[in-house]
Design a protein around this motif. Structure first.
Motif, mmCIF file in Angstrom:
data_model
loop_
_atom_site.group_PDB
_atom_site.id
_atom_site.type_symbol
_atom_site.label_atom_id
_atom_site.label_comp_id
_atom_site.label_asym_id
_atom_site.label_seq_id
_atom_site.Cartn_x
_atom_site.Cartn_y
_atom_site.Cartn_z
ATOM 1 N N THR A 176 0.847 -1.192 0.000
ATOM 2 C CA THR A 176 0.000 0.000 0.000
ATOM 3 C C THR A 176 0.878 1.236 0.000
ATOM 4 O OG1 THR A 176 -1.669 -1.208 1.274
ATOM 5 C CG2 THR A 176 -1.874 1.195 1.189
ATOM 6 N N ALA A 177 0.575 2.168 -0.910
ATOM 7 C CA ALA A 177 1.405 3.362 -1.061
ATOM 8 C C ALA A 177 1.341 4.236 0.185
ATOM 9 C CB ALA A 177 0.962 4.157 -2.285
ATOM 10 N N THR A 178 2.518 4.815 0.530
ATOM 11 C CA THR A 178 2.640 5.796 1.600
ATOM 12 C C THR A 178 3.236 7.066 1.016
ATOM 13 O OG1 THR A 178 4.869 5.057 2.203
ATOM 14 C CG2 THR A 178 3.012 3.941 3.270
ATOM 15 N N ALA A 179 3.489 8.048 1.846
ATOM 16 C CA ALA A 179 4.005 9.331 1.360
ATOM 17 C C ALA A 179 5.350 9.194 0.672
ATOM 18 C CB ALA A 179 4.095 10.328 2.509
ATOM 19 N N ASP A 180 6.166 8.228 1.105
ATOM 20 C CA ASP A 180 7.510 8.103 0.519
ATOM 21 C C ASP A 180 7.770 6.756 -0.140
ATOM 22 O OD1 ASP A 180 7.602 6.520 2.773
ATOM 23 O OD2 ASP A 180 9.588 7.205 3.412
ATOM 24 N N GLY A 181 6.760 5.900 -0.216
ATOM 25 C CA GLY A 181 7.022 4.603 -0.827
ATOM 26 C C GLY A 181 5.886 3.632 -0.714
ATOM 27 N N LEU A 182 6.169 2.466 -0.116
ATOM 28 C CA LEU A 182 5.200 1.378 -0.087
ATOM 29 C C LEU A 182 5.319 0.633 1.240
ATOM 30 C CD1 LEU A 182 3.312 0.600 -2.489
ATOM 31 C CD2 LEU A 182 4.832 -1.343 -2.890
ATOM 32 N N PRO A 198 -1.010 8.187 -1.391
ATOM 33 C CA PRO A 198 -1.132 7.323 -0.216
ATOM 34 C C PRO A 198 -2.447 6.552 -0.203
ATOM 35 C CG PRO A 198 -0.248 9.452 0.408
ATOM 36 C CD PRO A 198 -0.647 9.574 -1.032
ATOM 37 N N GLY A 199 -2.330 5.268 0.168
ATOM 38 C CA GLY A 199 -3.494 4.403 0.216
ATOM 39 C C GLY A 199 -3.718 3.587 -1.029
ATOM 40 N N THR A 200 -2.995 3.886 -2.115
ATOM 41 C CA THR A 200 -3.149 3.146 -3.375
ATOM 42 C C THR A 200 -2.552 1.743 -3.246
ATOM 43 O OG1 THR A 200 -2.982 5.198 -4.649
ATOM 44 C CG2 THR A 200 -2.636 3.137 -5.840
ATOM 45 N N THR A 279 15.492 4.911 -6.820
ATOM 46 C CA THR A 279 15.279 5.166 -8.246
ATOM 47 C C THR A 279 15.185 3.883 -9.057
ATOM 48 O OG1 THR A 279 17.674 5.403 -8.510
ATOM 49 C CG2 THR A 279 16.380 7.429 -8.220
ATOM 50 N N GLU A 280 15.563 2.741 -8.468
ATOM 51 C CA GLU A 280 15.530 1.466 -9.184
ATOM 52 C C GLU A 280 14.224 0.707 -8.961
ATOM 53 O OE1 GLU A 280 17.551 0.393 -11.310
ATOM 54 O OE2 GLU A 280 19.431 1.448 -11.017
ATOM 55 N N VAL A 281 13.298 1.314 -8.211
ATOM 56 C CA VAL A 281 12.023 0.658 -7.915
ATOM 57 C C VAL A 281 10.925 1.262 -8.806
ATOM 58 C CG1 VAL A 281 10.308 0.088 -6.161
ATOM 59 C CG2 VAL A 281 12.735 0.317 -5.525
ATOM 60 N N THR A 282 10.235 0.408 -9.532
ATOM 61 C CA THR A 282 9.068 0.835 -10.316
ATOM 62 C C THR A 282 7.809 0.454 -9.551
ATOM 63 O OG1 THR A 282 10.231 0.527 -12.408
ATOM 64 C CG2 THR A 282 7.834 0.593 -12.493
ATOM 65 N N VAL A 283 6.926 1.420 -9.340
ATOM 66 C CA VAL A 283 5.697 1.165 -8.605
ATOM 67 C C VAL A 283 4.516 1.270 -9.570
ATOM 68 C CG1 VAL A 283 4.255 1.826 -6.653
ATOM 69 C CG2 VAL A 283 6.729 2.106 -6.518
ATOM 70 N N VAL A 284 3.715 0.198 -9.609
ATOM 71 C CA VAL A 284 2.586 0.118 -10.540
ATOM 72 C C VAL A 284 1.291 0.000 -9.737
ATOM 73 C CG1 VAL A 284 1.575 -1.146 -12.457
ATOM 74 C CG2 VAL A 284 4.057 -1.062 -12.194
ATOM 75 N N PRO A 285 0.310 0.867 -9.956
ATOM 76 C CA PRO A 285 -0.962 0.732 -9.231
ATOM 77 C C PRO A 285 -1.703 -0.528 -9.668
ATOM 78 C CG PRO A 285 -1.126 2.433 -10.919
ATOM 79 C CD PRO A 285 0.317 2.036 -10.863
ATOM 80 N N LEU A 286 -2.352 -1.192 -8.732
ATOM 81 C CA LEU A 286 -3.108 -2.414 -9.027
ATOM 82 C C LEU A 286 -4.595 -2.101 -9.189
ATOM 83 C CD1 LEU A 286 -1.395 -4.910 -6.553
ATOM 84 C CD2 LEU A 286 -1.043 -4.717 -9.014
#
Length: 286
Positions: A176-182, A198-200, A279-286
């Motif tokens: 779950t997304a937070t202000a600075d990450g997951l 946040p919350g995504t 910078t090496e992390v790709t975050v994809v919404p589900l």
């Protein structure tokens, strides 16, 4: 199309079991579609033999299906479909019965053919590598729900399913997304360079080659650092893949060179530190 008799529809189908005619040889099976289109017998057999040769089963041309292995029969079925010059090509797990080396060869042959194919080809597969290497558009289904409908390059860069990401060789962590990450579903926190709202609900995708491995805790730039234990070492061509477990993060796969492994004295059970830059992390919404 349904108003036409089957032999005039220009459709070729390769089911998982091949569905070869048991009373015909591999050569006669392959030439069958051409013969139904009125191609002279000698020409049809020459073209059929050419396709069998291209798929590595030319030496089995005179064998009946009952004398072929599963992988050989599947290649004959594929040769029969391709030789028929269809306008619509339907392939259901066409490479599933093949060993890894043969699969790579047949995939290369099929990819070259499809690059010049003037019709439509629909491939059903559980292998994401097969999908992204053969298709010009990939539809990812999960329990009947469409997850992605995009070009292969986009599926590779931004897989929207943990299963697809892992089959493509990536680390895939839901959270779950937070202000600075997951905030990770399996426990732990991941810092990313471009966080979502946040919350995504999201999936973090990390390439194994982006994971750095150390014997001491790194003091440089990685924002994400965890201690762990090497649990498995496998060879992948010129590089080694390490499965590293940790009580602070989900299981992580890292890829390093044999030279680096020797310098770090890596072995099964070795205690290590892993690092991943934000910078090496790709975050994809589900």
């Amino acid at each position: 199309m349904t108003a036409l008799p089957p032999h005039r529809r220009g459709v070729a189908w390769v089911p998982q079991d091949g569905a070869l005619f048991p009373h015909l040889s591999a050569l006669s099976n392959t030439a069958y579609g051409l013969r139904t289109h009125g191609v002279p017998r000698a020409e049809a057999r020459r073209e059929a033999q050419s396709w069998l040769d291209r798929l590595g089963v030319g030496h089995l041309a005179h064998r009946k299906p009952g004398q072929l292995s599963g992988g050989q029969a599947q290649r004959v079925a594929l040769a029969r479909a391709l030789a028929a010059r269809p306008r619509l090509l339907l392939l259901d797990e066409p490479l599933a019965a093949l060993d890894q080396t043969t699969r790579a060869h047949v995939r290369h042959t099929l990819r070259r053919h499809l690059a010049e194919f003037g019709g439509v080809c629909l491939i059903v597969t559980h292998d994401p590598v097969e999908a992204v290497s053969l298709a010009d558009r990939v539809l990812v289904l999960d329990d009947g729900r469409v997850l992605q409908d995009e070009p292969p390059s986009e599926v590779t860069r931004h897989p929207r399913s943990p299963w697809v990401a892992r089959m493509l060789g990536r680390n895939a962590w839901p959270g779950t997304a937070t202000a600075d990450g997951l905030e990770l579903a399996g426990g732990g926190h991941l810092v990313v360079a471009e966080p979502l709202a946040p919350g995504t609900e999201a999936l973090a995708v990390i390439a194994p080659e982006a994971v750095s491995v150390h014997r001491e805790k790194p003091t440089g730039s990685p924002r994400n650092v965890w201690p762990g234990t090497v649990r498995e070492i496998t060879s992948g061509g010129s590089r080694l893949r390490l499965l590293i477990t940790s009580d602070r993060a989900p299981d992580l796969v890292a890829e390093i060179t044999p030279q680096a492994a020797a310098e770090l004295r890596i072995a099964d059970g070795t205690q290590v530190w892993t690092g991943v830059k934000a910078t090496e992390v790709t975050v994809v919404p589900l």
